[in-house]
Design an enzyme around this catalytic site. Structure first.
Site, PDB file in Angstrom:
ATOM      1  N   HIS A 132      -0.356   2.462  -1.566  1.00  0.00           N
ATOM      2  CA  HIS A 132      -1.612   2.172  -0.871  1.00  0.00           C
ATOM      3  C   HIS A 132      -1.534   2.829   0.517  1.00  0.00           C
ATOM      4  O   HIS A 132      -0.436   2.963   1.070  1.00  0.00           O
ATOM      5  CB  HIS A 132      -1.717   0.643  -0.734  1.00  0.00           C
ATOM      6  CG  HIS A 132      -3.022   0.145  -0.175  1.00  0.00           C
ATOM      7  ND1 HIS A 132      -3.310   0.159   1.172  1.00  0.00           N
ATOM      8  CD2 HIS A 132      -4.098  -0.406  -0.777  1.00  0.00           C
ATOM      9  CE1 HIS A 132      -4.514  -0.371   1.367  1.00  0.00           C
ATOM     10  NE2 HIS A 132      -5.019  -0.709   0.203  1.00  0.00           N
ATOM     11  N   ASP A 209       6.210  -3.537  -0.651  1.00  0.00           N
ATOM     12  CA  ASP A 209       4.825  -3.964  -0.451  1.00  0.00           C
ATOM     13  C   ASP A 209       4.442  -4.830  -1.655  1.00  0.00           C
ATOM     14  O   ASP A 209       4.167  -4.317  -2.737  1.00  0.00           O
ATOM     15  CB  ASP A 209       3.937  -2.716  -0.331  1.00  0.00           C
ATOM     16  CG  ASP A 209       2.450  -3.046  -0.368  1.00  0.00           C
ATOM     17  OD1 ASP A 209       2.101  -4.235  -0.510  1.00  0.00           O
ATOM     18  OD2 ASP A 209       1.653  -2.104  -0.274  1.00  0.00           O
ATOM     19  N   GLN A 212       0.280  -6.910  -4.334  1.00  0.00           N
ATOM     20  CA  GLN A 212      -0.259  -7.116  -5.689  1.00  0.00           C
ATOM     21  C   GLN A 212       0.751  -7.783  -6.620  1.00  0.00           C
ATOM     22  O   GLN A 212       0.490  -7.902  -7.818  1.00  0.00           O
ATOM     23  CB  GLN A 212      -0.697  -5.773  -6.303  1.00  0.00           C
ATOM     24  CG  GLN A 212      -1.754  -5.028  -5.521  1.00  0.00           C
ATOM     25  CD  GLN A 212      -3.107  -5.744  -5.487  1.00  0.00           C
ATOM     26  OE1 GLN A 212      -3.349  -6.719  -6.200  1.00  0.00           O
ATOM     27  NE2 GLN A 212      -3.990  -5.273  -4.637  1.00  0.00           N
ATOM     28  N   LYS A 235      -5.189 -12.427  -1.216  1.00  0.00           N
ATOM     29  CA  LYS A 235      -5.069 -11.971  -2.612  1.00  0.00           C
ATOM     30  C   LYS A 235      -4.398 -13.031  -3.477  1.00  0.00           C
ATOM     31  O   LYS A 235      -4.099 -12.805  -4.645  1.00  0.00           O
ATOM     32  CB  LYS A 235      -4.272 -10.667  -2.672  1.00  0.00           C
ATOM     33  CG  LYS A 235      -4.961  -9.497  -1.964  1.00  0.00           C
ATOM     34  CD  LYS A 235      -4.212  -8.219  -2.191  1.00  0.00           C
ATOM     35  CE  LYS A 235      -4.589  -7.109  -1.239  1.00  0.00           C
ATOM     36  NZ  LYS A 235      -5.901  -6.512  -1.471  1.00  0.00           N
ATOM     37  N   CYS A 373      -8.046   2.983  -1.896  1.00  0.00           N
ATOM     38  CA  CYS A 373      -7.132   3.207  -0.750  1.00  0.00           C
ATOM     39  C   CYS A 373      -5.793   3.750  -1.218  1.00  0.00           C
ATOM     40  O   CYS A 373      -4.728   3.375  -0.691  1.00  0.00           O
ATOM     41  CB  CYS A 373      -6.933   1.941   0.081  1.00  0.00           C
ATOM     42  SG  CYS A 373      -8.431   1.325   0.808  1.00  0.00           S
TER      43      CYS A 373
HETATM   44  N1  7TS Z   1      -0.815  -2.799  -0.339  1.00  0.00           N
HETATM   45  C1  7TS Z   1      -1.364  -2.905  -1.557  1.00  0.00           C
HETATM   46  C2  7TS Z   1      -0.557  -2.595  -2.773  1.00  0.00           C
HETATM   47  C3  7TS Z   1      -2.686  -3.332  -1.668  1.00  0.00           C
HETATM   48  O1  7TS Z   1      -3.231  -3.434  -2.887  1.00  0.00           O
HETATM   49  C4  7TS Z   1      -3.432  -3.620  -0.511  1.00  0.00           C
HETATM   50  C5  7TS Z   1      -4.880  -3.990  -0.579  1.00  0.00           C
HETATM   51  C6  7TS Z   1      -2.794  -3.518   0.733  1.00  0.00           C
HETATM   52  C7  7TS Z   1      -1.485  -3.090   0.777  1.00  0.00           C
HETATM   53  C8  7TS Z   1      -3.475  -3.881   1.990  1.00  0.00           C
HETATM   54  O2  7TS Z   1      -3.672  -5.250   2.060  1.00  0.00           O
HETATM   55  P1  7TS Z   1      -4.480  -5.918   3.247  1.00  0.00           P
HETATM   56  O3  7TS Z   1      -4.602  -7.348   2.857  1.00  0.00           O
HETATM   57  O4  7TS Z   1      -3.689  -5.734   4.491  1.00  0.00           O
HETATM   58  O5  7TS Z   1      -5.797  -5.196   3.307  1.00  0.00           O
HETATM   59  N2  7TS Z   1      -5.546  -3.509  -1.720  1.00  0.00           N
HETATM   60  C9  7TS Z   1      -6.869  -3.516  -1.936  1.00  0.00           C
HETATM   61  C10 7TS Z   1      -7.430  -3.094  -3.136  1.00  0.00           C
HETATM   62  O6  7TS Z   1      -6.786  -2.698  -4.102  1.00  0.00           O
HETATM   63  N3  7TS Z   1      -8.766  -3.191  -3.068  1.00  0.00           N
HETATM   64  O7  7TS Z   1      -9.086  -3.681  -1.859  1.00  0.00           O
HETATM   65  C11 7TS Z   1      -7.922  -3.869  -1.138  1.00  0.00           C
END
Ligand code: 7TS
Length: 415
Positions: A132, A209, A212, A235, A373
């Site tokens: 990501h 990371d 997910q 999430k 992203c």
């Molecule tokens: N890493 C992964 C693997 C992610 O899927 C996401 C967000 C992030 C980092 C960033 O997370 P945040 O909470 O700091 O924004 N992924 C997604 C997505 O797949 N669709 O919207 C956000």
């Protein structure tokens, strides 16, 4: 019977659990909502929403500073989450749990603080092609500042990491391996324990990371032996604006603060300022207190169901979804990994993903379309955008059937 075997045998009525999510029982564009955008953000059960509401109505005060009872109560509740997170991911100590605003913030913290301390010209940072942007850009920024170099593990045609290429990239200049546990774009579950072991043989640190992964399976940071692990509350049935950085104590003690301000200090004068200990030295300013308490409540909720039960349920659902998707004429899966969690992405040669998403939405089906992203991995598969369905334990096979019917309908639209 082992603990795991015991918990797998526990029966959970998932249909009943859907009642905890009133958002799911509304209509969207005249149709019952089918929510398949859990990778972007999951829905919040009433238990967590009520906990937030109760805090705002009866418990709000600033934390870590007041002598008065209300502030102490808020502090206790807020700090309780640290213990819950510690146990949830099996960290050795609650001092290894840093509160952040989310995965993005957690990775920026490590890139800046760890990178400032340890990176020098010619040092190497290993990422993968399926990261990501949150696990790419912070490393590029610190690499530019320090002269470190980024190396990238390629991904094969199925969407799995090329582990042989990874082994070849590792060497004594490798200072950091930062890798996604579960890909948000492909659904791939990476062998992060093996990746960590190999990195450690070269003396490199490892950041995983887990944005997910944590919502979908049991994560044990001591078993993985990673040095850093990151995830986001929103999430995993919790609120937005809150997340976690796990870090091994020896690193956190050595690393400099990332942001300056209140709470993160020991003594301040214009001549010299000394800092608080970890985790507090990384937590400047008034935090999102309610969100922190909300994450604690979300962890209670998930643990009450059981992470093994959630994983088992979702595995069946995602298998069902992938098998049905694969049978659709003209549909091409982007990512057919050995192990998958939650997400399934696909394309059609002659239907743009944004048209697919828009038309599905008209039928009440919420999916995400675009590059998720994760532009480098889409480029790797030579597609500008995909449609992604991402499942949670509260989804059903009916939801999947509605998605399949929806896709068939969209196809007729373009014939
Ligand atoms: N890493 C992964 C693997 C992610 O899927 C996401 C967000 C992030 C980092 C960033 O997370 P945040 O909470 O700091 O924004 N992924 C997604 C997505 O797949 N669709 O919207 C956000």
């Amino acid at each position: 019977m082992s603990q795991t075997a015991k918990s797998i045998s526990k029966h959970v009525n998932f249909d009943q659990l859907r009642k905890d999510f009133p958002v799911l029982s509304q209509k969207m564009n005249g149709n019952p909502l089918v929510y398949l955008d859990n990778a972007a953000s999951s829905q919040m059960p009433v238990q967590v929403a009520d906990r937030l509401d109760h805090y705002h109505r009866y418990e709000h005060a600033n934390v870590h500073r007041g002598i008065h009872t209300l502030s102490q109560r808020a502090t206790d509740e807020y700090e309780e989450t640290r213990k819950k997170v510690q146990h949830f991911i099996n960290a050795k100590s609650q001092d290894e749990i840093i509160y952040t605003s989310g995965t993005t913030d957690s990775i920026n913290l490590v890139a800046n603080s760890f990178g400032t301390l340890y990176f020098k010209k010619g040092d190497e940072i290993i990422l993968s092609e399926m990261e990501h942007h949150a696990n790419i850009v912070p490393w590029q920024m610190i690499a530019q500042r320090t002269g470190a170099v980024i190396k990238v593990i390629p991904v094969d045609d199925n969407g799995d990491l090329d582990m042989e290429a990874y082994k070849k990239l590792l060497n004594s200049n490798t200072k950091m391996v930062a890798i996604v546990h579960v890909s948000n774009a492909l659904g791939t579950v990476n062998p992060v324990k093996e990746i960590t072991g190999l990195a450690h043989e070269q003396g490199a640190a490892v950041l995983i990371d887990g944005a997910q992964a944590v919502p979908h399976k049991t994560v044990d940071v001591q078993d993985l032996d990673c040095d850093f692990y990151t995830f986001s509350a929103h999430k995993m049935c919790g609120p937005t604006g809150f997340g976690i950085l796990f870090g091994k104590k020896e690193y956190l003690d050595a690393m400099p603060p990332y942001r300056g301000g209140g709470d993160m200090i020991d003594k301040v004068s214009f001549e010299e300022t000394t800092y608080n200990v970890a985790p507090f030295k990384f937590e400047a300013g008034t935090p999102p207190i309610a969100a922190g308490i909300g994450l604690g409540s979300a962890i209670d909720y998930l643990q009450n169901i059981g992470m093994d039960q959630i994983a088992e349920r979702e595995e069946k659902l995602v298998d069902y979804a992938v098998n049905r998707l694969k049978m659709i004429d003209g549909l091409k899966m982007i990512g057919t990994p050995k192990k998958r969690a939650s997400a399934a992405s696909f394309v059609f040669d002659d239907i743009h993903a944004s048209d697919m998403g828009t038309l599905l939405d008209k039928r009440g089906i919420a999916v995400r379309t675009g590059h998720h992203c994760a532009q480098p991995i889409l480029r790797r598969f030579n597609v500008p955008a995909t449609t992604r369905a991402s499942l949670s334990f509260y989804n059903t096979t009916d939801d999947v059937d509605r998605l399949i019917d929806g896709i068939e309908y969209v196809k007729t639209f373009f014939e």
